[in-house]
Design a protein around this motif. Structure first.
Motif, PDB file in Angstrom:
ATOM      1  N   PHE A 106      -1.887   3.524  -4.373  1.00 56.07           N
ATOM      2  CA  PHE A 106      -1.627   2.294  -5.111  1.00 56.07           C
ATOM      3  C   PHE A 106      -1.711   1.132  -4.131  1.00 56.07           C
ATOM      4  CE2 PHE A 106       0.309   5.595  -7.551  1.00 56.07           C
ATOM      5  CZ  PHE A 106       0.207   5.199  -8.878  1.00 56.07           C
ATOM      6  N   ILE A 107      -2.359   0.058  -4.546  1.00 56.67           N
ATOM      7  CA  ILE A 107      -2.414  -1.172  -3.763  1.00 56.67           C
ATOM      8  C   ILE A 107      -1.951  -2.307  -4.667  1.00 56.67           C
ATOM      9  CG2 ILE A 107      -3.885  -2.808  -2.523  1.00 56.67           C
ATOM     10  CD1 ILE A 107      -5.704  -0.460  -1.765  1.00 56.67           C
TER      11      ILE A 107
ATOM     12  N   VAL B  22       0.868  -1.175   0.000  1.00 55.64           N
ATOM     13  CA  VAL B  22       0.000   0.000   0.000  1.00 55.64           C
ATOM     14  C   VAL B  22       0.904   1.223   0.000  1.00 55.64           C
ATOM     15  CG1 VAL B  22      -1.782   1.295   1.225  1.00 55.64           C
ATOM     16  CG2 VAL B  22      -1.822  -1.206   1.262  1.00 55.64           C
ATOM     17  N   LEU B  23       0.734   2.050  -1.007  1.00 59.57           N
ATOM     18  CA  LEU B  23       1.544   3.251  -1.181  1.00 59.57           C
ATOM     19  C   LEU B  23       0.631   4.454  -1.333  1.00 59.57           C
ATOM     20  CD1 LEU B  23       4.293   4.649  -1.747  1.00 59.57           C
ATOM     21  CD2 LEU B  23       3.969   3.997  -4.153  1.00 59.57           C
ATOM     22  N   ILE B  24       0.904   5.476  -0.533  1.00 58.25           N
ATOM     23  CA  ILE B  24       0.109   6.698  -0.581  1.00 58.25           C
ATOM     24  C   ILE B  24       1.026   7.865  -0.897  1.00 58.25           C
ATOM     25  CG2 ILE B  24      -1.441   8.239   0.678  1.00 58.25           C
ATOM     26  CD1 ILE B  24      -2.019   5.833   2.575  1.00 58.25           C
TER      27      ILE B  24
ATOM     28  N   GLU C 113      -0.607  -1.755   7.235  1.00 53.22           N
ATOM     29  CA  GLU C 113       0.596  -0.950   7.060  1.00 53.22           C
ATOM     30  C   GLU C 113       0.584  -0.318   5.679  1.00 53.22           C
ATOM     31  OE1 GLU C 113       4.296  -2.854   7.945  1.00 53.22           O
ATOM     32  OE2 GLU C 113       3.441  -3.874   9.688  1.00 53.22           O
ATOM     33  N   TYR C 114       1.199   0.851   5.580  1.00 56.77           N
ATOM     34  CA  TYR C 114       1.289   1.556   4.310  1.00 56.77           C
ATOM     35  C   TYR C 114       2.544   2.413   4.304  1.00 56.77           C
ATOM     36  CZ  TYR C 114      -0.932   5.130   7.237  1.00 56.77           C
ATOM     37  OH  TYR C 114      -1.244   5.989   8.266  1.00 56.77           O
ATOM     38  N   THR C 115       2.968   2.756   3.115  1.00 58.45           N
ATOM     39  CA  THR C 115       4.105   3.647   2.929  1.00 58.45           C
ATOM     40  C   THR C 115       3.570   4.979   2.430  1.00 58.45           C
ATOM     41  OG1 THR C 115       5.556   1.804   2.407  1.00 58.45           O
ATOM     42  CG2 THR C 115       6.272   3.981   1.659  1.00 58.45           C
ATOM     43  N   VAL C 116       4.088   6.054   3.005  1.00 57.07           N
ATOM     44  CA  VAL C 116       3.685   7.396   2.605  1.00 57.07           C
ATOM     45  C   VAL C 116       4.877   8.109   1.977  1.00 57.07           C
ATOM     46  CG1 VAL C 116       2.883   9.657   3.412  1.00 57.07           C
ATOM     47  CG2 VAL C 116       1.975   7.570   4.434  1.00 57.07           C
ATOM     48  N   VAL C 117       4.637   8.728   0.836  1.00 57.18           N
ATOM     49  CA  VAL C 117       5.630   9.592   0.210  1.00 57.18           C
ATOM     50  C   VAL C 117       5.025  10.990   0.214  1.00 57.18           C
ATOM     51  CG1 VAL C 117       6.937  10.104  -1.881  1.00 57.18           C
ATOM     52  CG2 VAL C 117       6.492   7.717  -1.246  1.00 57.18           C
ATOM     53  N   ASN C 118       5.567  11.854   1.071  1.00 55.02           N
ATOM     54  CA  ASN C 118       5.078  13.233   1.171  1.00 55.02           C
ATOM     55  C   ASN C 118       5.776  14.088   0.123  1.00 55.02           C
ATOM     56  OD1 ASN C 118       3.131  13.226   3.328  1.00 55.02           O
ATOM     57  ND2 ASN C 118       4.837  12.718   4.679  1.00 55.02           N
ATOM     58  N   LEU C 119       5.061  14.370  -0.942  1.00 50.48           N
ATOM     59  CA  LEU C 119       5.644  15.066  -2.084  1.00 50.48           C
ATOM     60  C   LEU C 119       6.151  16.461  -1.744  1.00 50.48           C
ATOM     61  CD1 LEU C 119       3.026  13.975  -4.766  1.00 50.48           C
ATOM     62  CD2 LEU C 119       5.331  13.053  -4.411  1.00 50.48           C
TER      63      LEU C 119
END
Length: 117
Positions: free
Chosen positions: A90-91, A34-36, A58-64
Motif C-alpha cells: 500500500f502506498i 509505504v506499507l508492505i 522508508e517503509y513499514t513491514v508487517v511480517n504476517l
C-alpha cells in the motif's frame, strides 16, 4: 463476491474476520506512507523491499508469519484487495499490489511519482 473469492472461501473456509483485525489493518494502512505486508521467508517480499531501499524510501513491514493474528490479517487483506499472496503493498493508503506490480511501476518510472504524492 467474485468467483475467486467464492472458490477461496469454499476451498479454504477461513475463520470469520474479527472487527479488531479489520480496525487494526485499516489503521495501519492509513498510518503509513509505504506499507508492505510480508513474510520473513518470502523472496518476492525481499525484492520489493530492495526497490524501496534503492530509492531511499522508508517503509513499514508487517511480517504476517510472525504475528499471532497474521492469518486473520491475511484473510482480511484478501477480502479487501482480492490479493492473498505477499508482498501486499500500500502506498498512501492505496493498494498497489505485489512484487510484480512494484517492479513494473519502477521500470515505467511511475513508482517515484506515486511516492511524491
Amino acid at each position: 463476491m467474485s468467483a475467486l473469492h467464492w472458490i477461496f472461501n469454499w476451498w479454504y473456509a477461513p475463520e470469520p474476520i474479527s472487527a479488531e483485525v479489520e480496525k487494526e489493518v485499516e489503521h495501519t494502512i492509513e498510518s503509513n506512507k509505504v506499507l508492505i505486508y510480508s513474510k520473513t521467508f518470502c523472496p518476492f517480499c525481499k525484492s520489493t523491499k530492495a526497490v524501496f531501499d534503492e530509492l531511499g524510501q522508508e517503509y513499514t513491514v508487517v511480517n504476517l508469519n510472525t504475528l499471532e493474528d497474521g492469518l486473520g490479517i491475511q484473510n482480511y487483506l484478501f477480502d479487501k484487495t482480492g490479493q492473498y499472496m505477499v508482498p501486499n503493498v500500500f502506498i498512501n493508503g492505496q493498494h498497489i499490489g505485489g512484487n510484480s506490480d512494484i517492479q513494473k511501476l519502477k521500470q515505467e518510472n511511475k513508482l517515484e511519482k506515486l511516492l511524491e504524492q
